[in-house]
Design an enzyme around this catalytic site. Structure first.
Site, PDB file in Angstrom:
ATOM      1  CG  ASP A  68      -3.396   8.227  -2.789  1.00 41.48           C
ATOM      2  OD1 ASP A  68      -4.526   8.430  -2.302  1.00 41.48           O
ATOM      3  OD2 ASP A  68      -2.348   8.355  -2.158  1.00 41.48           O
TER       4      ASP A  68
ATOM      5  CE  LYS B 148      -5.820  25.068  -5.259  1.00 37.41           C
ATOM      6  NZ  LYS B 148      -5.715  25.186  -3.804  1.00 37.41           N
TER       7      LYS B 148
ATOM      8  NE  ARG C 224       0.940  14.992  -2.790  1.00 40.35           N
ATOM      9  CZ  ARG C 224       0.110  13.957  -2.706  1.00 40.35           C
ATOM     10  NH1 ARG C 224       0.598  12.750  -2.769  1.00 40.35           N
ATOM     11  NH2 ARG C 224      -1.169  14.128  -2.545  1.00 40.35           N
TER      12      ARG C 224
ATOM     13  CG  ASP D 173      -1.791   1.179   1.350  1.00 35.06           C
ATOM     14  OD1 ASP D 173      -2.335   1.601   0.320  1.00 35.06           O
ATOM     15  OD2 ASP D 173      -1.939   1.708   2.459  1.00 35.06           O
ATOM     16  CE  LYS D 174      -0.131   7.396  -2.249  1.00 38.27           C
ATOM     17  NZ  LYS D 174       0.070   8.362  -1.144  1.00 38.27           N
ATOM     18  CB  THR D 175      -2.045   6.460   2.004  1.00 36.34           C
ATOM     19  OG1 THR D 175      -2.170   7.002   0.691  1.00 36.34           O
ATOM     20  CG2 THR D 175      -2.310   7.537   3.035  1.00 36.34           C
TER      21      THR D 175
END
Length: 1127
Positions: free
Chosen positions: A649, A541, A567, A390-392
């Site tokens: 994500d 933005k 990011r 997983d990432k988060t």
């Protein structure tokens, strides 16, 4: 998982009526009780025994025990088998019961949580497990959602509420849910008691992002979607209270539908052992048949050189041969003794404790130690080829930090050696020049932070007097608004028509004219405001590539933070002419009211006005990685472990983290992106990627080295992986092989926007078609399904709760500990288990096959060489502790060198240390040793005489001599096989030899004969035999002849064909550095234009803001202390 507790019929649609348990009970819907345990008090014994008897060896020994209970065919006592068999079954059962007990405790903790249920005209406290479908329940702030519920009303305006879905998708940013307008005013108990609406909706499923249903109430019907539903596992945030109606409960909730089935996990060595036991059984049958045939044909013509013949008391040669067949089955069964499995379980338990006791895997900040939650998979840790992460919360801390920025061509935040600016607790920025520029009222810098304070969809809530809470759709937005606040541009309040800022201490109100909201196609958002001077400005933005396309040609586009793995967002503005804006605004109002193609028409208008922008600069947000993540990934890559990141994500976010942690690099040959919404799109893109990959790899036959060093990466999104009735994409049979072949050619794989069930499907795909050992690691409930599916599941005790850790096989606090778990503990466990098995099979073939050679000299009568006490104690006492000591403490290299040279891990992946070939070799060595043991002693006893001139004529003297030689030979062999000596090894090895002689002289003494004359009939044989010098000479000769050939082969192999392990060991002994490249390659990436827009994963709050539905009446107190709720 007790998935058998489902409805007895297949639901096509669900009917749920509020406050009507009698109506809902007709459908036999599941209650809200969950069960993740495997057993209960009644099913434990039969189910556990059934699972244990699936091991071929356990079933095999059960049959042998039955045979030994028949006195006519057994030359060994039944207790030689039943004691170790019962011991194995009991130890395994206790271990399984303990594991399941903790699952029961976890289930009870969840099921006994308290919930407020509307019943009998008031709110009653009920346990979660007693909540039923159709009940109306009340939730309060920071409470977990009890079940999947339809939101009816809340304390917020217009039935809004805010939830955190970290347990479901790993995202800690807040999400908005809103009740139907018709139910949003059901705020008091009396109205809720009168509510009798009926919901007709989809049946239980695992789709977290979709819900389809209709509410029928007061002769009207109202459509329901995912925005009206709160799912079990969510947490209510920043909302005082809300009421909801239970739609799905317990195992039928979407969270539990995504949890997957609890599988019985077995290692590849377990499976190989089953195969080897079958091989040994067939070989044993062949030998037994051979001896039985010889017995039947020659039972009345015994050889003149026969030592002994044990006659059968039967007149039938056929029946006597039948009995002999089963007798040999029993005699030769010690080739694979039951003590092998006892020893394996002890070793696994010891290896588990070593993991638990490892101080280098202890996280002091959270007081969390590593924990082996299972004892059956340790050696599998040394064979992992694929890691699914997983990432988060696993790779990252999910903490967004405003790291750098570029304003008007000047970069800030580059001098990392400076002391950070602490303008507020929790905010640090490493560049004092930016703070000075703000104080000097630099126009560009002020406009930059003004844009950050105005262009967002963050909403405010006054939690209490003096406290403002920022409710952001994304942690990125929260970080940017917080950064603007800390540099003097404070977002103070908003209404549907205005935004109020505090700019450098001055309150300024801007008139909000329009919000051009974010979506995944636009990848940007804009606001149009009128400032106090009357000027109309558009602030925008978004992703750098998207903003750059819409800039005025004169603007500079040199903002390049994405190449650093950050990011990035580009910021731009435009001054609007009053007349032009009025014309555009009329078009916008018209497009907002059309029925058909409304979104398309709005997109065209947004595109029209977002042109000719002037670049202000760019921001760089760092999603902070956990400590040591890049180094861990680099080290695992050097060990040939492929790492796949499976995350919920969006694509840009996942790719940026990939670059940050060195999973992706700019020097890779190509990064393939498969992002399709239809089968044809996915098939086309995957085909292009596969063709490009193969053409690049095989274009030049003259340069094989280029093929080896070519590196690719694959990024694929959840839409391309989706598998259900209407969409059949990459996980469908016609494409799954294409996906897998392409992914396995790549150095790195990232799957983004995937659901928990898709994570499990990807893991299952690799398991099913690659036959490789897989490991899944995560920290949230959304990772439980893949953790259960993989061969090995690792849970992190992280920010998203303990669900992943509770469902895992191993747990610890930080991703970086995975490196030590695999390269040290996993590798050691695999090495120790393989050497243990090779030695164990060797010594038991040497021990057992002596009976085979002896059969030719005892008329094939199934007479044993050794007495039954030696047979009973050989594996349990005489040789058990030395082999356990080797299996527990042996090391070929130290833990430092295991981490220093990741290539040492590769033999486990290739299964080189114990396989069918190695088994065949140790079988040959055992057979050779047994041959030498028998015939050296057989020849010596014919030529040898005692010191008084008499011959060694008794069989028991022969048995004692050969048994003593056997014990000494296998003890010397294990001493030569031991790489790492400890005091425990010395005690076990030499102590076992001493114990052998003590027991030998004890059981052949007058004292024991006087107590048990029928069981110990041989008095003084050992002392008489072993007092002869010639006997010790034979024992010495046998030891040398048996050991020297193997020792010579080992020396020649190390000298002529050294492995990396041999080189490292020699290098360690000589205290020299190995020439093997041990440092992970560090690549200095060049800058590249990559979209890094990492804002909200779904459409923002723009429509809510401009409609005013989220606004409370009243004004903001001027004395507010401005704080943010950092999640």
């Amino acid at each position: 998982m007790a998935f058998w507790r489902r409805s007895t019929y297949l639901e096509k649609e669900r009917h749920v009526k509020a406050n009507a348990r009698d109506f809902n009970d007709k459908f036999s819907y599941a209650d809200n009780r969950i069960k993740t345990s495997k057993y209960d008090i009644f099913t434990f014994l039969p189910i556990n025994l059934f699972e244990q008897l699936q091991r071929v060896a356990n079933a095999y020994f059960l049959v042998l025990l039955t045979l030994q209970l028949i006195p006519e065919i057994s030359s060994l006592s039944w207790f030689t088998t039943i004691v170790p068999l019962v011991l194995v079954l009991v130890i395994t059962a206790v271990k399984d019961a303990t594991d399941d007990y903790f699952r029961h405790k976890s289930d009870q903790q969840v099921n006994n949580r308290q919930s407020q249920v509307l019943s009998g005209g008031s709110l009653q406290n009920e346990k979660w497990m007693n909540v039923r479908v159709g009940d109306i329940i009340k939730l309060e702030n920071n409470q977990f959602v009890t079940a999947d519920i339809l939101l009816l009303c809340s304390s917020e305006p217009n039935g809004l509420c805010y939830i955190e879905t970290a347990e479901l998708d790993g995202e800690t940013n807040l999400k908005v849910r809103q009740a139907l307008t018709i139910t949003s005013d059901l705020g008091d108990i009396s109205k809720l008691m009168d509510f009798d609406g009926e919901v007709v909706c989809e049946p239980p499923n695992n789709k977290l992002d979709k819900f389809t249903g209709t509410l029928y109430w007061r002769d009207s019907k109202y459509p329901l979607d995912n925005g009206k539903v709160l799912l079990r596992g969510c947490v209510l945030r920043n909302t005082e209270w809300c009421f909801g109606m239970v739609i799905f409960a317990g195992l039928q909730t979407k969270l539990m539908q995504n949890c997957g089935r609890t599988n019985f996990k077995r290692t590849s060595i377990d499976k190989l052992m089953n195969t080897l036991v079958l091989w040994v059984s067939h070989a044993l049958l062949l030998h037994v048949k051979l001896h039985t045939v010889f017995f039947a044909q020659g039972r009345f013509c015994i050889s003149a050189v026969a030592l002994i013949y044990k006659p059968r008391v039967t007149s039938s040669a056929v029946f006597s041969g039948f009995l002999t067949f089963w007798s040999y089955i029993i005699n030769l069964n010690t080739v694979v003794p039951i003590s092998l499995y006892v020893s394996v379980e002890v070793l696994r338990l010891g290896h588990s404790y070593f993991i638990n006791w490892d101080r280098k895997m202890y996280h002091r900040q959270t007081d969390t130690a590593a924990e082996a939650r299972t004892t059956t998979l340790n050696e599998e840790l040394g064979q992992v080829e694929f890691v699914f992460s997983d990432k988060t919360g696993t790779l990252t801390q999910n903490i967004m930090v405003f790291s750098k920025c570029s304003i008007n061509g000047r970069k800030y935040g580059m001098e990392l050696f400076e002391t950070p600016i602490n303008t507020q607790i929790g905010f640090k920025f490493y560049d004092g020049s930016l703070s000075e520029a703000v104080k000097l009222e630099d126009a560009a810098v002020q406009e930059f932070f003004r844009l950050l304070a105005l262009c967002h969809t963050v909403m405010l809530e006054e939690k209490s007097e003096g406290l403002l809470v920022y409710q952001a759709q994304s942690p990125d937005e929260e970080a940017l608004v917080t950064a603007a606040r800390n540099f003097g541009f404070v977002f103070r309040a908003r209404t549907p028509e205005t935004i109020t800022l505090c700019e450098m201490g001055r309150t300024v109100t801007y008139h909000l004219l329009a919000i051009l909201d974010f979506n995944n196609v636009r990848k940007r958002m804009s606001v149009i405001v009128r400032n106090p001077q009357g000027q109309i400005k558009l602030y925008s933005k978004g992703a750098d590539t998207v903003i750059f396309e819409r800039l005025d040609p004169s603007s500079d586009t040199s903002c390049e933070f994405a190449g650093e793995g950050l990011r990035t967002l580009a910021l731009a503005y435009r001054d609007l002419d009053e007349n032009h804006f009025e014309v555009w605004m009329k078009k916008l109002l018209f497009a907002s009211t059309v029925i058909e193609n409304r979104e398309d028409q709005l997109a065209v208008l947004y595109e029209e006005i977002e042109q000719g922008l002037k670049l202000l600069g760019a921001t760089a947000i760092e999603d902070k990685l956990q400590e040591g993540v890049p180094e861990t990934i680099a080290c695992l890559n050097l060990a040939d472990i492929k790492i796949w990141v499976l995350t919920g994500d969006k694509l840009e976010t996942a790719m940026n983290i990939g670059y940050s942690c060195n999973l992706l690099r700019d020097d890779m040959n190509e990064v393939f992106v498969v992002s399709g919404h239809t089968l044809l799109e996915v098939q086309h893109r995957a085909g292009i990627a596969g063709d490009a990959d193969k053409s690049d790899m095989f274009a030049d036959d003259s340069a094989f080295e280029e093929t080896v060093i070519a590196e690719y990466a694959l990024v694929i999104n959840g839409h391309s992986l989706v598998r259900h009735s209407k969409c059949a994409h990459a996980l469908e049979p016609q494409l799954e092989h294409v996906l897998l072949d392409l992914a396995c050619l790549c150095k790195a794989v990232i799957c983004c926007r995937v659901t928990p069930m898709q994570k499990a499907q990807v893991v299952e795909l690799v398991k099913r078609h690659r036959g490789a050992v897989t490991l899944a690691i995560g920290d949230g409930a959304n990772d439980v399904s893949m953790i259960k599916t993989a061969h090995i599941g690792v849970g992190l005790s992280g920010q998203e709760g303990m669900q992943a850790a509770l469902a895992s096989d191993y747990s610890f606090a930080q991703f970086r500990y995975l490196q030590r778990l695999l390269l040290v503990h996993g590798r050691w466990s695999y090495f120790r288990m393989c050497h243990f098995l090779r030695y164990f099979f060797y010594k038991n073939f040497a021990f057992t096959l002596v009976h085979f050679w002896y059969g030719f000299f005892c008329g094939f009568s199934a007479q044993t060489v050794y007495d039954q006490w030696f047979i009973t104690l050989f594996n349990i006492v005489y040789t058990s502790l030395p082999v356990l000591g080797m299996g527990l403490f042996d090391q070929d290299v130290s833990d430092h060198n295991s981490l220093r040279y990741p290539g040492l891990y590769k033999p486990g992946q290739r299964n080189l240390l114990f396989n069918k070939r190695q088994f065949f070799l140790c079988t040959l060595q055992g057979m050779g040793t047994s041959f030498l043991l028998f015939f050296i002693h057989y020849g010596a006893f014919f030529a040898m005489a005692r010191e008084d001139g008499s011959h060694f004529s008794d069989q028991q003297a022969f048995a004692v001599t050969i048994a003593t030689s056997l014990v000494i030979v296998v003890t010397v062999q294990i001493g030569l096989d031991t790489h790492y000596w400890t005091a425990v090894n010395h005690l076990f090895i030499w102590g076992s030899v001493a114990v052998y002689f003590v027991i030998l002289f004890a059981i052949q003494s007058n004292g024991i004969f006087g107590i048990f004359p029928s069981h110990f009939p041989f008095i003084g044989t050992a002392s008489s035999c072993l007092s002869e010098k010639s006997v010790w000479l034979v024992i010495l000769l046998t030891t040398v002849v048996c050991v020297v050939p193997g020792l010579a082969v080992s020396f020649l192999r190390v000298d002529l064909f050294p492995t990396l392990t041999d080189k490292v060991r020699v290098g360690s002994l000589l205290n020299k550095k190995s020439k093997v490249n041990r440092n992970p390659r560090r690549v200095r990436r060049t800058s590249s234009h990559r979209s890094a827009y990492a804002f909200s994963h779904q459409q923002g709050y723009g429509e809510l803001i401009t409609s005013g539905k989220n606004m409370r009446t009243g004004t903001v107190s001027p004395t507010l202390v401005l704080k943010t709720n950092m999640h």
